[in-house]
Design a protein around this motif. Structure first.
Motif, PDB file in Angstrom:
ATOM      1  N   PHE A   1       0.822  -1.209   0.000  1.00  0.00           N
ATOM      2  CA  PHE A   1       0.000   0.000   0.000  1.00  0.00           C
ATOM      3  C   PHE A   1       0.857   1.261   0.000  1.00  0.00           C
ATOM      4  O   PHE A   1       2.078   1.206   0.141  1.00  0.00           O
ATOM      5  N   GLN A   2       0.188   2.394  -0.147  1.00  0.00           N
ATOM      6  CA  GLN A   2       0.894   3.683  -0.119  1.00  0.00           C
ATOM      7  C   GLN A   2       1.545   3.903   1.239  1.00  0.00           C
ATOM      8  O   GLN A   2       2.660   4.408   1.337  1.00  0.00           O
ATOM      9  N   GLU A   3       0.848   3.508   2.314  1.00  0.00           N
ATOM     10  CA  GLU A   3       1.413   3.602   3.647  1.00  0.00           C
ATOM     11  C   GLU A   3       2.084   2.269   3.961  1.00  0.00           C
ATOM     12  O   GLU A   3       1.545   1.211   3.637  1.00  0.00           O
ATOM     13  N   PRO A   4       3.250   2.276   4.643  1.00  0.00           N
ATOM     14  CA  PRO A   4       3.949   1.021   4.910  1.00  0.00           C
ATOM     15  C   PRO A   4       3.158   0.013   5.746  1.00  0.00           C
ATOM     16  O   PRO A   4       3.333  -1.197   5.604  1.00  0.00           O
ATOM     17  N   ARG A   5       2.303   0.509   6.656  1.00  0.00           N
ATOM     18  CA  ARG A   5       1.461  -0.349   7.496  1.00  0.00           C
ATOM     19  C   ARG A   5       2.295  -1.373   8.269  1.00  0.00           C
ATOM     20  O   ARG A   5       1.981  -2.570   8.297  1.00  0.00           O
TER      21      ARG A   5
ATOM     22  N   LYS B   1      18.369 -12.207   3.528  1.00  0.00           N
ATOM     23  CA  LYS B   1      18.567 -12.009   2.088  1.00  0.00           C
ATOM     24  C   LYS B   1      17.980 -10.669   1.658  1.00  0.00           C
ATOM     25  O   LYS B   1      18.626  -9.884   0.944  1.00  0.00           O
ATOM     26  N   TYR B   2      16.749 -10.391   2.106  1.00  0.00           N
ATOM     27  CA  TYR B   2      16.078  -9.166   1.680  1.00  0.00           C
ATOM     28  C   TYR B   2      16.513  -7.949   2.493  1.00  0.00           C
ATOM     29  O   TYR B   2      16.469  -6.822   1.988  1.00  0.00           O
ATOM     30  N   LEU B   3      16.949  -8.150   3.728  1.00  0.00           N
ATOM     31  CA  LEU B   3      17.545  -7.044   4.476  1.00  0.00           C
ATOM     32  C   LEU B   3      18.768  -6.516   3.735  1.00  0.00           C
ATOM     33  O   LEU B   3      18.952  -5.301   3.579  1.00  0.00           O
ATOM     34  N   ASN B   4      19.594  -7.429   3.256  1.00  0.00           N
ATOM     35  CA  ASN B   4      20.792  -7.043   2.513  1.00  0.00           C
ATOM     36  C   ASN B   4      20.436  -6.419   1.169  1.00  0.00           C
ATOM     37  O   ASN B   4      21.007  -5.404   0.764  1.00  0.00           O
ATOM     38  N   MET B   5      19.484  -7.036   0.464  1.00  0.00           N
ATOM     39  CA  MET B   5      19.094  -6.543  -0.855  1.00  0.00           C
ATOM     40  C   MET B   5      18.580  -5.115  -0.789  1.00  0.00           C
ATOM     41  O   MET B   5      18.864  -4.291  -1.669  1.00  0.00           O
ATOM     42  N   LEU B   6      17.834  -4.800   0.276  1.00  0.00           N
ATOM     43  CA  LEU B   6      17.195  -3.491   0.392  1.00  0.00           C
ATOM     44  C   LEU B   6      17.999  -2.503   1.236  1.00  0.00           C
ATOM     45  O   LEU B   6      17.522  -1.403   1.533  1.00  0.00           O
TER      46      LEU B   6
ATOM     47  N   SER C   1       8.303  -2.524   4.121  1.00  0.00           N
ATOM     48  CA  SER C   1       7.032  -3.042   3.631  1.00  0.00           C
ATOM     49  C   SER C   1       7.235  -3.918   2.397  1.00  0.00           C
ATOM     50  O   SER C   1       6.651  -4.999   2.265  1.00  0.00           O
ATOM     51  N   LEU C   2       8.094  -3.451   1.493  1.00  0.00           N
ATOM     52  CA  LEU C   2       8.405  -4.237   0.298  1.00  0.00           C
ATOM     53  C   LEU C   2       9.141  -5.521   0.676  1.00  0.00           C
ATOM     54  O   LEU C   2       8.853  -6.593   0.140  1.00  0.00           O
ATOM     55  N   GLY C   3      10.083  -5.419   1.621  1.00  0.00           N
ATOM     56  CA  GLY C   3      10.812  -6.601   2.073  1.00  0.00           C
ATOM     57  C   GLY C   3       9.891  -7.637   2.691  1.00  0.00           C
ATOM     58  O   GLY C   3      10.068  -8.845   2.489  1.00  0.00           O
ATOM     59  N   ARG C   4       8.913  -7.175   3.439  1.00  0.00           N
ATOM     60  CA  ARG C   4       7.937  -8.092   4.039  1.00  0.00           C
ATOM     61  C   ARG C   4       7.184  -8.858   2.958  1.00  0.00           C
ATOM     62  O   ARG C   4       6.964 -10.067   3.061  1.00  0.00           O
TER      63      ARG C   4
ATOM     64  N   GLU D   1      15.045   0.607  -7.105  1.00  0.00           N
ATOM     65  CA  GLU D   1      14.994  -0.627  -6.320  1.00  0.00           C
ATOM     66  C   GLU D   1      13.933  -1.578  -6.871  1.00  0.00           C
ATOM     67  O   GLU D   1      14.157  -2.792  -6.972  1.00  0.00           O
ATOM     68  N   PHE D   2      12.774  -1.034  -7.230  1.00  0.00           N
ATOM     69  CA  PHE D   2      11.705  -1.871  -7.775  1.00  0.00           C
ATOM     70  C   PHE D   2      12.159  -2.554  -9.063  1.00  0.00           C
ATOM     71  O   PHE D   2      11.870  -3.730  -9.289  1.00  0.00           O
ATOM     72  N   ILE D   3      12.858  -1.793  -9.901  1.00  0.00           N
ATOM     73  CA  ILE D   3      13.356  -2.379 -11.151  1.00  0.00           C
ATOM     74  C   ILE D   3      14.380  -3.468 -10.856  1.00  0.00           C
ATOM     75  O   ILE D   3      14.350  -4.552 -11.456  1.00  0.00           O
ATOM     76  N   ASN D   4      15.304  -3.201  -9.915  1.00  0.00           N
ATOM     77  CA  ASN D   4      16.300  -4.208  -9.544  1.00  0.00           C
ATOM     78  C   ASN D   4      15.639  -5.493  -9.062  1.00  0.00           C
ATOM     79  O   ASN D   4      16.033  -6.600  -9.453  1.00  0.00           O
ATOM     80  N   ILE D   5      14.626  -5.337  -8.215  1.00  0.00           N
ATOM     81  CA  ILE D   5      13.916  -6.504  -7.667  1.00  0.00           C
ATOM     82  C   ILE D   5      13.186  -7.256  -8.768  1.00  0.00           C
ATOM     83  O   ILE D   5      13.194  -8.490  -8.812  1.00  0.00           O
ATOM     84  N   PHE D   6      12.577  -6.505  -9.672  1.00  0.00           N
ATOM     85  CA  PHE D   6      11.875  -7.147 -10.789  1.00  0.00           C
ATOM     86  C   PHE D   6      12.846  -7.944 -11.655  1.00  0.00           C
ATOM     87  O   PHE D   6      12.595  -9.095 -12.005  1.00  0.00           O
ATOM     88  N   LEU D   7      13.975  -7.360 -11.990  1.00  0.00           N
ATOM     89  CA  LEU D   7      14.941  -8.029 -12.854  1.00  0.00           C
ATOM     90  C   LEU D   7      15.576  -9.229 -12.169  1.00  0.00           C
ATOM     91  O   LEU D   7      15.849 -10.249 -12.813  1.00  0.00           O
TER      92      LEU D   7
END
Length: 248
Positions: A86-90, A120-125, A147-150, A179-185
């Motif tokens: 979502f727009q807010e991290p929540r 893995k995702y802590l490091n990635m982000l 939020s994205l990492g979760r 970051e979104f592009i990196n994650i997608f690729l």
């Protein structure tokens, strides 16, 4: 991985006895491992469409079905994994960054596996140094990364994003777009990203869907490699074409 096929989707609400149409005859193919951006004015039906895809709303008419390149997966997975950012991290304020990201894995009894996934995702982000911090102790941009990492820890087949960068400043917004592009690729997820920002839609999307008053009024395939130059002639040409449709 999975894609989506949306056919003749309609959604209406009854407001004090008056029928209000939010979505009208939506037909859309979202291929697996694709990045689709949906753009349009506020109130055009973008968020309603995402909420129906992820099961937070029921459609009035029409169907949404998952599609696979490998038909064997269709038989294997009766329950598909879709997650929304979502727009807010929540985030849960009483949990640390690390604990918030691990929350979707709470039913996984293998502690080492959970630890490996989260780290893995802590490091990635770029969140490793902040893993013990609480949401109140980090910036808005970092909170959105948590939020994205979760979501990534949950490992959904399809990630839905509802204007996740709308509340950020220009610097953090630009950084997270990359970051979104990196994650997608890297992860080859199917991503459906809602925004009201035309530049953002072009920068991120392989396919852009333009909506207005509950209708899809344009679909545009973006034949440009990542990472895109927003000042290039091709980028500006696409932008002007989209704006003509949105502002018509």
């Amino acid at each position: 991985m999975a894609g989506l096929e949306i056919k003749k989707l309609c959604k209406s609400f009854d407001i004090k006895g008056t029928k209000v149409s939010a979505l009208n005859n939506i037909n859309l193919l979202i291929e697996d491992e694709s990045f689709v951006t949906i753009v349009g004015k506020s109130g055009c039906g973008k968020t309603t469409l995402l909420r129906i895809i992820c099961g937070l709303e029921n459609q009035t008419e029409g169907n949404i079905s998952f599609i696979y390149r490998d038909e064997k997966l269709k038989e294997k997975d009766s329950k598909k994994k879709v997650s929304i950012v979502f727009q807010e991290p929540r985030l849960m304020p009483w949990l640390t960054v690390e604990q918030n990201m691990a929350f979707p894995l709470i039913k996984n009894k293998n502690r080492q596996e959970v630890c490996d996934i989260v780290h893995k995702y802590l490091n990635m982000l770029g969140l490793e140094k902040f893993k013990e911090a609480y949401p109140s102790q980090i910036s808005g941009g970092m909170a959105q990364r948590v939020s994205l990492g979760r979501t990534l820890c949950y490992n959904p087949e399809i990630i839905l994003m509802d204007e996740p960068l709308g509340a950020l400043d220009a610097f953090n917004r630009s950084k997270l777009q990359r970051e979104f592009i990196n994650i997608f690729l890297e992860n080859k997820k199917t991503i459906v990203f809602v925004t009201h920002d035309v530049d953002e839609a072009i920068y991120l999307g392989q396919k852009i869907v333009v909506m207005d008053k509950g209708h899809i009024i344009k679909k545009e395939i973006i034949d440009m490699d990542y990472y895109r130059d927003s000042s290039s002639n091709k980028f500006l040409e696409i932008k002007n074409s989209l704006l003509k449709e949105i502002l018509a």
